[in-house]
Design a protein around this motif. Structure first.
Motif, PDB file in Angstrom:
ATOM      1  N   ALA A  32       0.814  -1.214   0.000  1.00  0.00           N
ATOM      2  CA  ALA A  32       0.000   0.000   0.000  1.00  0.00           C
ATOM      3  C   ALA A  32       0.852   1.271   0.000  1.00  0.00           C
ATOM      4  O   ALA A  32       0.472   2.272  -0.611  1.00  0.00           O
ATOM      5  N   THR A  35       1.529   1.574  -3.766  1.00  0.00           N
ATOM      6  CA  THR A  35       0.400   1.805  -4.672  1.00  0.00           C
ATOM      7  C   THR A  35      -0.108   3.237  -4.556  1.00  0.00           C
ATOM      8  O   THR A  35      -0.584   3.802  -5.543  1.00  0.00           O
ATOM      9  N   LYS A  36       0.016   3.840  -3.385  1.00  0.00           N
ATOM     10  CA  LYS A  36      -0.460   5.216  -3.220  1.00  0.00           C
ATOM     11  C   LYS A  36       0.320   6.191  -4.106  1.00  0.00           C
ATOM     12  O   LYS A  36      -0.154   7.287  -4.387  1.00  0.00           O
ATOM     13  N   TRP A  39      -1.039   4.421  -8.346  1.00  0.00           N
ATOM     14  CA  TRP A  39      -2.352   3.926  -8.742  1.00  0.00           C
ATOM     15  C   TRP A  39      -3.263   5.083  -9.156  1.00  0.00           C
ATOM     16  O   TRP A  39      -3.263   6.129  -8.547  1.00  0.00           O
ATOM     17  N   SER A  49      -4.677   2.896   0.162  1.00  0.00           N
ATOM     18  CA  SER A  49      -4.869   1.493  -0.195  1.00  0.00           C
ATOM     19  C   SER A  49      -4.819   0.603   1.037  1.00  0.00           C
ATOM     20  O   SER A  49      -4.087   0.891   1.979  1.00  0.00           O
ATOM     21  N   TYR A  59      -8.835  -6.055  -1.314  1.00  0.00           N
ATOM     22  CA  TYR A  59      -8.094  -4.813  -1.488  1.00  0.00           C
ATOM     23  C   TYR A  59      -9.096  -3.696  -1.742  1.00  0.00           C
ATOM     24  O   TYR A  59     -10.213  -3.915  -2.182  1.00  0.00           O
ATOM     25  N   HIS A  61      -8.602   0.451  -3.163  1.00  0.00           N
ATOM     26  CA  HIS A  61      -7.814   1.635  -3.522  1.00  0.00           C
ATOM     27  C   HIS A  61      -8.822   2.778  -3.601  1.00  0.00           C
ATOM     28  O   HIS A  61      -9.688   2.781  -4.483  1.00  0.00           O
TER      29      HIS A  61
END
Length: 151
Positions: A32, A35-36, A39, A49, A59, A61
């Motif tokens: 996470a 991904t921040k 994404w 996330s 998950y 997001h």
């Protein structure tokens, strides 16, 4: 290198090569904190996330999109094979409909080829989803180059 998208047999294919080891690219999908940074569509300004990295894991997001607000993307992991493959399902347009996403991470020397396939994609979402993945892959390349998303 650039991101390519094609539609074949009702499936979206997104491909890009990253100048990073396969484990680093795989980790960017399941951690996470990473991904921040990449994404979301081109107008995404912030992401939070939560990821349970295992088969059956959930998950979410939550993308904050400029001039729109928060748009959550939720799903469940259906395949978890570090660092080679990740797959998950996410809700489609109608109640009970699902879209499947499969991501393969192919090592090629010191680089990683990523091949994402998503299906079925309803016609009204086709261009939006392709543009969203293209923006995400481009932002991921900038993340690996050291760029961080402003919070």
């Amino acid at each position: 290198m650039s991101t390519t998208t094609t539609f074949e047999d009702g499936k979206l294919h997104v491909r890009r090569t990253f100048d990073e080891p396969r484990t680093a690219v795989f980790d960017a999908w399941i951690q996470a904190s990473k991904t921040k940074e990449w994404w979301g569509c081109a107008d995404t300004v912030h992401v939070t996330s939560e990821i349970e990295p295992k088969v059956g894991g959930n998950y979410i997001h939550a993308m904050t999109i400029k001039n729109v607000g928060v748009h959550p993307i939720k799903g469940q992991i259906t395949a978890f094979e570090p660092p080679a493959r990740l797959a998950y399902k996410m809700p489609g347009m109608s109640e009970g409909d699902w879209m499947q996403v499969n991501v393969e991470f192919i090592e090629d020397g010191g680089t990683t080829n990523v091949h994402l396939t998503q299906w079925p994609i309803p016609d009204p979402l086709r261009d939006i989803i392709a543009a969203g993945w293209t923006a995400s892959f481009e932002r991921m390349a900038r993340f690996f180059a050291g760029e961080r998303r402003a919070a």
